[in-house]
Design an enzyme around this catalytic site. Structure first.
Site, PDB file in Angstrom:
ATOM      1  N   GLU A  90      20.184  23.100  15.558  1.00 56.46           N
ATOM      2  CA  GLU A  90      20.207  21.733  16.105  1.00 56.46           C
ATOM      3  C   GLU A  90      20.245  21.684  17.627  1.00 56.46           C
ATOM      4  O   GLU A  90      19.664  20.790  18.238  1.00 56.46           O
ATOM      5  CB  GLU A  90      21.419  20.966  15.532  1.00 56.46           C
ATOM      6  CG  GLU A  90      21.256  20.526  14.086  1.00 56.46           C
ATOM      7  CD  GLU A  90      21.668  21.588  13.078  1.00 56.46           C
ATOM      8  OE1 GLU A  90      21.852  22.768  13.461  1.00 56.46           O
ATOM      9  OE2 GLU A  90      21.798  21.240  11.894  1.00 56.46           O
ATOM     10  N   ALA A 123      17.516  18.501   8.226  1.00 60.23           N
ATOM     11  CA  ALA A 123      17.283  17.064   8.150  1.00 60.23           C
ATOM     12  C   ALA A 123      15.850  16.797   8.589  1.00 60.23           C
ATOM     13  O   ALA A 123      15.262  17.580   9.333  1.00 60.23           O
ATOM     14  CB  ALA A 123      18.262  16.339   9.066  1.00 60.23           C
ATOM     15  N   GLY A 125      20.580  21.030   8.183  1.00 56.85           N
ATOM     16  CA  GLY A 125      21.186  20.399   7.007  1.00 56.85           C
ATOM     17  C   GLY A 125      21.038  21.239   5.746  1.00 56.85           C
ATOM     18  O   GLY A 125      21.842  21.116   4.819  1.00 56.85           O
ATOM     19  N   GLU A 136      23.837  23.515   5.924  1.00 55.22           N
ATOM     20  CA  GLU A 136      25.049  22.721   5.698  1.00 55.22           C
ATOM     21  C   GLU A 136      25.250  22.451   4.205  1.00 55.22           C
ATOM     22  O   GLU A 136      26.375  22.508   3.708  1.00 55.22           O
ATOM     23  CB  GLU A 136      24.979  21.420   6.502  1.00 55.22           C
ATOM     24  CG  GLU A 136      25.097  21.706   8.003  1.00 55.22           C
ATOM     25  CD  GLU A 136      24.932  20.489   8.869  1.00 55.22           C
ATOM     26  OE1 GLU A 136      23.954  19.731   8.656  1.00 55.22           O
ATOM     27  OE2 GLU A 136      25.755  20.278   9.775  1.00 55.22           O
TER      28      GLU A 136
HETATM   29  N1  COA Z   1      11.868  17.893   9.522  1.00 59.12           N
HETATM   30  C1  COA Z   1      10.642  17.362   9.363  1.00 59.12           C
HETATM   31  N2  COA Z   1       9.560  18.097   9.096  1.00 59.12           N
HETATM   32  C2  COA Z   1       9.728  19.431   9.008  1.00 59.12           C
HETATM   33  C3  COA Z   1      10.961  20.039   9.190  1.00 59.12           C
HETATM   34  C4  COA Z   1      12.071  19.206   9.446  1.00 59.12           C
HETATM   35  N3  COA Z   1      13.314  19.700   9.599  1.00 59.12           N
HETATM   36  N4  COA Z   1      10.815  21.392   9.064  1.00 59.12           N
HETATM   37  C5  COA Z   1       9.514  21.578   8.806  1.00 59.12           C
HETATM   38  N5  COA Z   1       8.864  20.403   8.778  1.00 59.12           N
HETATM   39  C6  COA Z   1       7.444  20.186   8.525  1.00 59.12           C
HETATM   40  C7  COA Z   1       6.611  20.488   9.752  1.00 59.12           C
HETATM   41  O1  COA Z   1       6.602  19.390  10.629  1.00 59.12           O
HETATM   42  C8  COA Z   1       5.280  20.768   9.124  1.00 59.12           C
HETATM   43  O2  COA Z   1       4.656  19.549   8.812  1.00 59.12           O
HETATM   44  P1  COA Z   1       3.051  19.370   9.052  1.00 59.12           P
HETATM   45  O3  COA Z   1       2.425  20.375   8.096  1.00 59.12           O
HETATM   46  O4  COA Z   1       2.818  17.953   8.636  1.00 59.12           O
HETATM   47  O5  COA Z   1       2.797  19.670  10.486  1.00 59.12           O
HETATM   48  C9  COA Z   1       5.636  21.448   7.799  1.00 59.12           C
HETATM   49  O6  COA Z   1       6.988  21.103   7.531  1.00 59.12           O
HETATM   50  C10 COA Z   1       5.552  22.956   7.871  1.00 59.12           C
HETATM   51  O7  COA Z   1       6.340  23.391   8.962  1.00 59.12           O
HETATM   52  P2  COA Z   1       5.746  24.288  10.154  1.00 59.12           P
HETATM   53  O8  COA Z   1       6.612  24.084  11.350  1.00 59.12           O
HETATM   54  O9  COA Z   1       4.287  24.057  10.331  1.00 59.12           O
HETATM   55  O10 COA Z   1       5.958  25.749   9.515  1.00 59.12           O
HETATM   56  P3  COA Z   1       6.239  27.117  10.286  1.00 59.12           P
HETATM   57  O11 COA Z   1       6.178  28.175   9.268  1.00 59.12           O
HETATM   58  O12 COA Z   1       5.397  27.218  11.510  1.00 59.12           O
HETATM   59  O13 COA Z   1       7.772  26.973  10.807  1.00 59.12           O
HETATM   60  C11 COA Z   1      10.105  26.432  10.599  1.00 59.12           C
HETATM   61  C12 COA Z   1       8.810  26.842   9.868  1.00 59.12           C
HETATM   62  C13 COA Z   1      11.161  26.174   9.542  1.00 59.12           C
HETATM   63  C14 COA Z   1      10.561  27.551  11.545  1.00 59.12           C
HETATM   64  C15 COA Z   1       9.830  25.143  11.430  1.00 59.12           C
HETATM   65  O14 COA Z   1       9.221  24.179  10.578  1.00 59.12           O
HETATM   66  C16 COA Z   1      11.052  24.518  12.023  1.00 59.12           C
HETATM   67  O15 COA Z   1      11.553  24.991  13.037  1.00 59.12           O
HETATM   68  N6  COA Z   1      11.561  23.431  11.399  1.00 59.12           N
HETATM   69  C17 COA Z   1      12.646  22.687  11.938  1.00 59.12           C
HETATM   70  C18 COA Z   1      13.943  23.369  11.642  1.00 59.12           C
HETATM   71  C19 COA Z   1      15.081  22.611  12.269  1.00 59.12           C
HETATM   72  O16 COA Z   1      15.172  22.445  13.466  1.00 59.12           O
HETATM   73  N7  COA Z   1      15.977  22.123  11.399  1.00 59.12           N
HETATM   74  C20 COA Z   1      17.144  21.408  11.821  1.00 59.12           C
HETATM   75  C21 COA Z   1      16.843  19.965  11.927  1.00 59.12           C
HETATM   76  S1  COA Z   1      18.304  19.094  12.472  1.00 59.12           S
END
Ligand code: COA
Length: 259
Positions: free
Chosen positions: A134, A66, A111, A114
């Site tokens: 989460e 999400a 999500g 999910e």
């Molecule tokens: N919601 C909003 N933005 C997200 C996102 C999410 N779930 N997952 C990634 N993004 C965005 C980041 O904020 C970033 O944006 P920016 O370039 O404007 O800073 C962009 O996507 C790239 O992500 P980034 O974190 O820089 O890449 P990474 O390779 O370092 O890490 C992940 C990748 C997937 C490990 C990391 O983005 C992450 O942990 N995302 C969240 C996952 C999560 O917790 N999902 C469950 C949500 S309930």
């Protein structure tokens, strides 16, 4: 490529639905969920469509969860609405008479997992990472994750994945029965095409009946569990750890959760 947040492409009897926010790793915001719902409703009613594929744009991510930006300032009521938006999409996927195949081409988190768990068959690239992180944001999976992961992989696996929040690689996901097969990224499309061609050739009516029967096999107590999960998810939004978790992620710092 179009700038629509959800793309639908048709190739013969196979429809591919692509979440198209690659700069946000295809995170699910309200607009994406609305568009996914519309796409699923249209495709499931279309008799020319024999198989639906769900995937994410780009080569890094299926769906990274999400959209955490939408969590900022969110109330428990907002959380209920989000849980229900995801649920509308997963319900549409589960109720679609056609098989729905997840093409997991990268991050498949929160999500995203999910959605994948609501698909009938999951194929993954060997670069994919799957998880329900989460808890690290001070919340829990509110889009069916605790329920479907328990049903699909068992309570032990579901507890390990959700309580640590740590993602697993595609090989581990395969070993746990979460994905049907794992492929080199360059071979993923051929594997999906091979599977969808085989599914499209099967008898539509029996396949729909089979899917309904498989759904019934797992749904007996699922409804109440899904409802409980949304309520529990919403509870997190009245605790400060939720705001801290989202803020810390967006500030790119380590969250300081309540002791
Ligand atoms: N919601 C909003 N933005 C997200 C996102 C999410 N779930 N997952 C990634 N993004 C965005 C980041 O904020 C970033 O944006 P920016 O370039 O404007 O800073 C962009 O996507 C790239 O992500 P980034 O974190 O820089 O890449 P990474 O390779 O370092 O890490 C992940 C990748 C997937 C490990 C990391 O983005 C992450 O942990 N995302 C969240 C996952 C999560 O917790 N999902 C469950 C949500 S309930």
């Amino acid at each position: 490529m179009s700038d629509a947040v959800v793309l639908v492409a048709r190739e013969g009897p196979v429809a591919t639905v692509t979440v198209n926010r690659p700069k946000s790793l295809n995170a699910l915001n309200a607009e994406v969920l609305h568009a996914l719902n519309g796409a699923m409703a249209a495709l499931s009613a279309d008799r020319a469509v024999r198989v639906i594929v769900l995937t994410g744009a780009g080569d890094r991510s299926f769906v990274a969860g999400a959209d955490i930006a939408e969590f900022v300032g969110a109330t428990p009521e907002d959380a209920i609405a989000l849980g229900r938006r995801i649920r509308r999409v997963t319900d549409a996927m589960v109720r679609a008479p056609q098989p729905v195949v997840a093409r997991i081409n990268g991050f498949c988190l929160g999500g995203g997992l999910e959605l994948a768990l609501a698909c009938d068959i999951r194929l993954a690239a060997d670069t994919a990472r799957l998880g329900l992180p989460e808890i690290r944001l001070g919340i829990l999976p509110g889009g069916g994750g605790t329920v479907r992961l328990t049903k699909i992989a068992g309570s032990s696996v579901a507890r390990a994945l959700t309580m640590t929040g740590e993602p697993i690689d595609a090989a581990r996901a395969h070993a746990l029965g979460l994905v049907a097969s794992v492929h080199a990224p360059e071979a993923l499309d051929a594997a999906v095409a091979d599977l969808t061609a085989r599914l499209a050739a099967l008898p539509r009516f029996a396949l729909a009946q089979l899917k309904a029967s498989l759904n019934t096999a797992v749904s007996a107590e699922t409804e109440s569990a899904l409802e409980f999960e949304i309520q529990a998810f919403a509870q997190c939004f009245s605790h400060p750890d939720q705001a801290e978790g989202a803020a810390a992620f967006l500030d790119k710092r380590k969250p300081a959760f309540a002791p």
